[in-house]
Scaffold this motif. Structure first.
Motif, PDB file in Angstrom:
ATOM      1  N   UNK A 161      -0.717  -7.007  13.373  1.00  0.00           N
ATOM      2  CA  UNK A 161      -0.361  -8.385  12.806  1.00  0.00           C
ATOM      3  C   UNK A 161      -1.097  -9.662  13.367  1.00  0.00           C
ATOM      4  N   UNK A 162      -1.104 -10.643  12.526  1.00  0.00           N
ATOM      5  CA  UNK A 162      -1.708 -11.562  13.313  1.00  0.00           C
ATOM      6  C   UNK A 162      -1.435 -12.200  14.618  1.00  0.00           C
ATOM      7  N   UNK A 163      -2.076 -12.367  15.521  1.00  0.00           N
ATOM      8  CA  UNK A 163      -1.698 -13.140  16.799  1.00  0.00           C
ATOM      9  C   UNK A 163      -0.994 -11.990  17.776  1.00  0.00           C
ATOM     10  N   UNK A 164      -1.019 -10.708  17.432  1.00  0.00           N
ATOM     11  CA  UNK A 164      -0.184  -9.749  18.090  1.00  0.00           C
ATOM     12  C   UNK A 164      -0.976  -9.492  19.520  1.00  0.00           C
ATOM     13  N   UNK A 165      -2.012  -9.500  19.717  1.00  0.00           N
ATOM     14  CA  UNK A 165      -2.997  -9.392  20.969  1.00  0.00           C
ATOM     15  C   UNK A 165      -2.546 -10.358  21.829  1.00  0.00           C
ATOM     16  N   UNK A 166      -2.371 -11.744  21.431  1.00  0.00           N
ATOM     17  CA  UNK A 166      -2.202 -12.835  22.210  1.00  0.00           C
ATOM     18  C   UNK A 166      -0.406 -12.921  22.567  1.00  0.00           C
ATOM     19  N   UNK A 167       0.242 -12.435  21.754  1.00  0.00           N
ATOM     20  CA  UNK A 167       1.627 -12.494  22.053  1.00  0.00           C
ATOM     21  C   UNK A 167       1.964 -11.270  23.015  1.00  0.00           C
ATOM     22  N   UNK A 168       1.562 -10.266  22.825  1.00  0.00           N
ATOM     23  CA  UNK A 168       2.007  -9.300  23.799  1.00  0.00           C
ATOM     24  C   UNK A 168       1.014  -8.977  24.962  1.00  0.00           C
ATOM     25  N   UNK A 169       0.088  -9.929  25.287  1.00  0.00           N
ATOM     26  CA  UNK A 169      -0.961  -9.782  26.217  1.00  0.00           C
ATOM     27  C   UNK A 169      -0.424  -9.528  27.722  1.00  0.00           C
ATOM     28  N   UNK A 170      -0.656  -8.517  28.438  1.00  0.00           N
ATOM     29  CA  UNK A 170      -0.286  -8.237  29.992  1.00  0.00           C
ATOM     30  C   UNK A 170       0.962  -7.669  29.647  1.00  0.00           C
ATOM     31  N   UNK A 171       1.648  -7.324  28.465  1.00  0.00           N
ATOM     32  CA  UNK A 171       2.960  -6.562  28.502  1.00  0.00           C
ATOM     33  C   UNK A 171       2.439  -5.002  28.244  1.00  0.00           C
ATOM     34  N   UNK A 172       3.608  -4.250  28.736  1.00  0.00           N
ATOM     35  CA  UNK A 172       3.458  -2.897  28.379  1.00  0.00           C
ATOM     36  C   UNK A 172       4.478  -2.477  27.389  1.00  0.00           C
ATOM     37  N   UNK A 173       4.015  -1.554  26.440  1.00  0.00           N
ATOM     38  CA  UNK A 173       4.630  -1.220  25.192  1.00  0.00           C
ATOM     39  C   UNK A 173       4.633   0.138  25.225  1.00  0.00           C
ATOM     40  N   UNK A 174       5.899   0.819  24.909  1.00  0.00           N
ATOM     41  CA  UNK A 174       6.213   2.395  24.475  1.00  0.00           C
ATOM     42  C   UNK A 174       5.552   2.530  23.489  1.00  0.00           C
ATOM     43  N   UNK A 175       4.866   3.483  23.472  1.00  0.00           N
ATOM     44  CA  UNK A 175       4.037   4.264  22.353  1.00  0.00           C
ATOM     45  C   UNK A 175       3.678   5.535  22.442  1.00  0.00           C
ATOM     46  N   UNK A 176       3.257   6.113  21.133  1.00  0.00           N
ATOM     47  CA  UNK A 176       3.094   7.509  20.924  1.00  0.00           C
ATOM     48  C   UNK A 176       1.562   7.765  20.484  1.00  0.00           C
ATOM     49  N   UNK A 177       0.713   8.531  21.223  1.00  0.00           N
ATOM     50  CA  UNK A 177      -0.580   8.784  20.731  1.00  0.00           C
ATOM     51  C   UNK A 177      -0.690   9.643  19.479  1.00  0.00           C
ATOM     52  N   UNK A 178      -0.812   9.163  18.229  1.00  0.00           N
ATOM     53  CA  UNK A 178      -0.778   9.795  17.175  1.00  0.00           C
ATOM     54  C   UNK A 178      -2.081  10.654  17.052  1.00  0.00           C
ATOM     55  N   UNK A 179      -3.169  10.080  17.311  1.00  0.00           N
ATOM     56  CA  UNK A 179      -4.319  10.863  16.982  1.00  0.00           C
ATOM     57  C   UNK A 179      -5.680  10.416  18.108  1.00  0.00           C
ATOM     58  N   UNK A 180      -6.449  11.304  18.369  1.00  0.00           N
ATOM     59  CA  UNK A 180      -7.637  10.841  19.101  1.00  0.00           C
ATOM     60  C   UNK A 180      -8.926  10.810  18.272  1.00  0.00           C
ATOM     61  N   UNK A 181      -9.595   9.706  18.095  1.00  0.00           N
ATOM     62  CA  UNK A 181     -10.665   9.562  17.294  1.00  0.00           C
ATOM     63  C   UNK A 181     -11.767   9.728  17.959  1.00  0.00           C
ATOM     64  N   UNK A 182     -12.153   9.143  19.258  1.00  0.00           N
ATOM     65  CA  UNK A 182     -13.177   9.546  20.058  1.00  0.00           C
ATOM     66  C   UNK A 182     -12.560   9.595  21.656  1.00  0.00           C
ATOM     67  N   UNK A 183     -13.309   9.834  22.590  1.00  0.00           N
ATOM     68  CA  UNK A 183     -12.981   9.993  24.029  1.00  0.00           C
ATOM     69  C   UNK A 183     -12.573   8.571  24.145  1.00  0.00           C
ATOM     70  N   UNK A 184     -12.827   7.768  23.797  1.00  0.00           N
ATOM     71  CA  UNK A 184     -12.383   6.022  24.232  1.00  0.00           C
ATOM     72  C   UNK A 184     -11.687   5.344  23.175  1.00  0.00           C
TER      73      UNK A 184
END
Length: 948
Positions: A160-183
């Motif tokens: 979503x637009x502005x997502x990175x700025x709105x949540x910058x510095x915050x920790x969000x619960x997540x699930x790793x769905x897929x590994x695209x590359x090592x990074x």
């Protein structure tokens, strides 16, 4: 019954399908085989995969139930049948406790028993009947997908637009769905009522690209790309993590830190040699995080594993002494990023600050700040003792000369515990320099604090500091007041009216001729020291027909002495007159010293007395005495003088008080040294051994957190810095806003300025000084008979640092087994009014000479006058042999201009030893010699007495 096989669950593709891998770990650099396995006779709601699909109700919850139970587990599988068209295997999965996962999922209501085919219905199937009976129970209990109401959520696949700025510095619960590359991963961010599934760049690392499959063909990856991808998959795929949002890349991809309970995956990748540090993300992470990543990468480099196998890591290059750090004095600031240093061997070495670039005249935005940046560096560094580390030597090229690239660290000011002391960092954070973006292969070029420099530059840009402000500085208009006699005459009346005019020494023509900048007058002048003449220095004239000109004897020595003491320094001048060439004559003072600089030249034998100008400046008497002292010592110009040396009589003060003193001799260690030179010591008696047992018991007991906010003077338990033990601390201050406290150790004198209140622990009463039988070990001490140069901050720092290096023992040396503290012997000579011990300290390995005497020999302390001693608790020492010896040592240090005596006598006025009538009334003012000194007005007659 088909045979069972063991497998490890890699991921749950849906609520009824698993991706399995082999149990045995693959060989290094290899990827294990995979197989898809579906649960027999059951079906789960379809989970959205492609952009056009829609997930069925309860599809995510069904997949989650299976994922949380099985991912990462080793299970037993039994194949019941295979679908011919797809070769998909269907069967039963048994959990580690031998329970059927199929039955467990049906009972939980996360899957349905599928409809049977006509062939299956015609044949009896006990397993299928059992599944149907379990499903009937789940329906009756209304669990899982049979519940009357199912929680819903919306899912988006774009950031979503502005997502990175709105949540910058915050920790969000997540699930790793897929590994695209090592990074790079695909994560599902679990927000309230919404799931955001987007790619995530793992901050700070760059892993090799893995192989990828397109419609056309399989595109091979980079070396170790698949290994890096598998490393992350094995640890994070479909695991619950926290994503700390840092920002977004230029392409709009989310950048963040993947935090697993086991640690930061970026650090683990680097330690395994499967990734490089990504420099361009330094601004996202900050210096502290990047420092940890670089340390992890360095670990892999040292082992030479994976990406670093067989790779020669570039080291530090340079001259013969470039691999050493050394201390030096800043002799000259050439530009904001280039300094001339004077080493202990008196050699000058030009260095350039690594990884930064000062303002350039060719840059329209930076050009107005060239002088301002150079002036900033001058004020911070000129004349200061610095620690220098040569990183490498830049080779000579068409554009540049050969130059040593270095870091320059300033000594911290007294009481300064925070903030940077690196000169490059100070320039960058104030907007007077930019940080160089090095290539990946330019390891040797990069400053060790490069990440910190980037962080400070980003803050300077945001804070609009220096040339980042976009504001052009006004053009400096400096008038050459010595251009002609007429112009000098116009400035002379104003300079004559002022006393101690501030100036900066821009150039040293000879020992007594200088070029000064007067900032207050916006003028530049030629200045000649009144009262002296120095030997002439040869002028550089390559085209002279008679060959190179020669300097007079000691001309270059006088010029070098003046340059060492004055070049680019802040000085003060008193102008007496001007000559017809536009030059100004007068007295020059170095702030913080009593003598004029001309007098210092005379005392060193590098100048001769000019009686006419000395008398005009009212300094004839003191200058004549200074010249006689140099003649008597046969210094400089008088070295070959065959005249008889004159004896200089020094009055010796005899004391009337010879009271006996009772002394205590103690074995001690010093655990803390204050910025003013006072210290904390611990007596090495049986209490120390008992205290070590006390700290171990206190730590093992694990005291509880405080039930209420502490108050000042409360005793609490808190970790002793540098150890794993809890210690006894006293609360000295509470910061309710920051929820922090200032603590002082009652046993070591250590100060913790910002201890989180949450980390304070209750000190059980049995461990208190009263009930434990172990009193507070820390005792305050001061050195006997000597005083620190508190009136000279720069010298105080150096003096206390010298003392610190000799005496300090860290607490861990008293508590850790096998550690040996710096043992000292203390002679307690008395007590001060506030209870501190007046001590004479000795090193246990050298009891022939006290540390007090060593400090005096190096010129770091002075002995107060008898007048001061008589009114102090040390009055019993007046006339003692100890006092006489210390004064003799300090006189030797003065003659050699060591330490605080570098620029002459700096003893404060209250310590001047003068014999005056008791009926005299004292005042401060300018005496006939034109300097501030002690004047005396008697009750019956008017007379003047001065120290000049």
């Amino acid at each position: 019954m088909a045979p069972l096989f063991a497998a490890k669950v890699k991921s749950a593709l849906s609520g009824d399908t698993l991706l399995l891998t082999t149990v045995r770990p693959p060989q290094p650099g290899q990827v294990p085989a995979e197989r898809t396995f579906s649960l027999a006779y059951v079906t789960a709601p379809r989970l959205k995969r492609d952009e056009g699909d829609e997930s069925q109700p309860f599809a995510f919850q069904s997949r989650e139930h299976l994922r949380l139970q099985l991912v990462g587990q080793i299970v037993q599988c039994e194949v019941l049948y295979t679908v011919p068209n797809t070769n998909r295997e269907y069967g039963v999965v048994y959990l580690p406790n031998k329970v059927s996962a199929n039955e467990q999922l049906i009972s939980a209501g996360t899957v349905r028993v599928r409809q049977t085919t006509a062939k299956e219905a015609a044949e009896p199937n006990e397993l299928l009947e059992k599944y149907r009976s379990l499903e009937a129970v789940a329906k009756e209990d209304a669990v899982g997908l049979w519940a009357p109401k199912i929680d819903s959520y919306t899912k988006v696949n774009d950031l979503p637009a502005g997502f990175a700025d709105r949540y910058k510095g915050q920790q969000i619960d997540a699930i790793v769905e897929r590994i695209i590359n090592g990074d790079r991963t695909l994560v599902r961010l679990l927000l309230p009522g919404q799931h955001v599934q987007v790619p995530l760049l793992i901050a700070g690392v760059r892993a090799p690209r893995s192989a990828s499959t397109t419609d056309a063909a399989v595109e091979p990856g980079e070396p170790l790309g698949d290994a890096a991808k598998y490393y992350v998959e094995a640890r994070l795929l479909q695991r619950n993590v926290k994503v700390e949002v840092l920002g977004a890349s230029n392409q709009g991809v989310l950048v963040g830190i993947l935090l697993h309970p086991a640690g930061n995956i970026a650090e683990k990748l680097l330690e395994s040699g499967l990734a490089h540090v990504s420099d361009w993300q330094s601004n996202f992470l900050g210096a502290a995080n990047m420092s940890r990543l670089r340390a992890a990468e360095q670990t892999a480099k040292a082992k030479g594993i994976n990406l670093w196998h067989g790779v020669t890591v570039p080291g530090v290059k340079g001259g013969a002494d470039s691999d050493k750090s050394f201390t030096a004095t800043v002799a000259r600031v050439i530009s904001a990023d280039m300094l001339s240093l004077r080493t202990k061997t008196s050699d000058e070495k030009i260095v350039q600050l690594a990884s930064i670039r000062g303002p350039r005249q060719t840059d329209a935005q930076q050009a107005p700040y060239v002088n301002a940046a150079r002036e900033f560096a001058r004020k911070k560094a000129i004349g200061k003792h610095v620690k220098v580390v040569i990183l490498h030597t830049r080779p000579k090229s068409e554009q540049f000369e050969e130059r040593d690239m270095a870091t320059v660290e300033l000594a911290r000011a007294t009481g300064q515990s925070t903030g940077s002391s690196d000169l490059a960092a100070l320039l960058v954070e104030n907007g007077y320099a930019t940080v160089i973006r090095h290539r990946k292969d330019q390891v040797e070029d990069r400053s060790p604090i490069w990440d910190e420099l980037l962080e400070k530059e980003d803050a300077a840009v945001k804070g609009k500091k220096g040339f980042h402000s976009g504001v052009a500085l006004p053009v400096e208009r400096i008038v050459n007041a010595s251009e002609s006699h007429a112009r000098a005459s116009a400035f002379l009346p104003s300079l004559l009216r002022q006393k101690r005019v501030p100036a900066i020494v821009e150039y040293v023509n000879s020992g007594s001729r200088l070029r000064l900048l007067l900032p207050r007058e916006n003028a530049r002048i030629k200045f000649v020291l009144a009262g002296v003449t120095t030997p002439r220095v040869a002028m550089i004239n390559p085209g002279a027909a008679s060959g190179p000109e020669k300097s007079e004897a000691f001309g270059e020595e006088a010029q070098d002495f003046t340059a060492r003491k004055l070049l680019q320094r802040d000085v003060e001048i008193d102008v007496t007159h001007a000559d017809r060439s536009g030059g100004f004559f007068g007295l020059l003072h170095i702030p913080g010293t009593k003598d004029t600089f001309a007098k210092m030249l005379l005392e060193e034998g590098l100048a001769r007395l000019d009686e006419y100008s000395a008398q005009e400046a009212a300094v004839l008497a003191q200058f004549r005495t200074a010249e006689e002292v140099a003649q008597a010592a046969k210094k400089g110009l008088w070295k070959d003088d065959k005249g008889k040396a004159k004896a200089v009589e020094v009055p010796v003060e005899v004391a009337a008080d010879g009271a006996a003193r009772k002394r205590e001799y103690l074995n001690v260690v010093v655990t803390n040294v204050e910025p003013n030179g006072s210290f904390i010591y611990v007596v090495l008696d049986e209490s120390v051994g008992r205290f070590s047992t006390l700290t171990s018991s206190l730590t093992a007991q694990q005291p509880t957190a405080l039930s209420a906010q502490p108050r000042n003077n409360d005793l609490v338990a808190y970790p002793i810095p540098g150890t794993k033990f809890l210690g006894r601390f006293r609360v000295t201050q509470i910061d309710k806003l920051r929820k922090q406290a200032s603590l002082t150790s009652i046993d070591f004198g250590l100060i913790v300025s910002s201890a989180p209140l949450a980390k304070l622990r209750t000190l059980p009463s049995l461990f208190s000084p009263t009930l434990s039988g172990i009193p507070a070990l820390a005792k305050a001490g001061k050195l006997s008979l000597v005083k620190w140069p508190e009136f000279q901050e720069d010298y105080l720092d150096d003096a206390v640092n010298y003392f610190y290096d000799i005496v300090l023992s860290k607490p861990e040396t008293l508590l850790a087994a096998g550690s040996e503290p710096q043992k000292l012997v203390a002679v307690v000579d008395g007590r001060t009014g506030d209870g501190a011990s007046l001590t004479t300290l000795f090193e246990a390995s050298d009891i022939d000479k006290s540390i007090n005497t060593k400090l005096a020999e190096e010129g770091w302390v002075y002995v107060p006058s008898d007048k001061v001693l008589r009114r102090d608790v040390e009055r019993g020492y007046v006339g003692s042999k100890e006092l006489a010896y210390l004064r003799k040592v300090i006189e030797d240090a003065k003659r050699e201009r060591k330490g605080i005596w570098e620029y002459g006598d700096v003893t404060p006025d209250e310590d001047l030893s003068v014999s005056l009538p008791e009926s005299s009334v004292f005042r401060r003012g300018r005496c006939a010699n034109g300097v501030v000194c002690l004047a005396m007005k008697s009750v019956d007659v008017t007379s003047t007495f001065c120290q000049c």
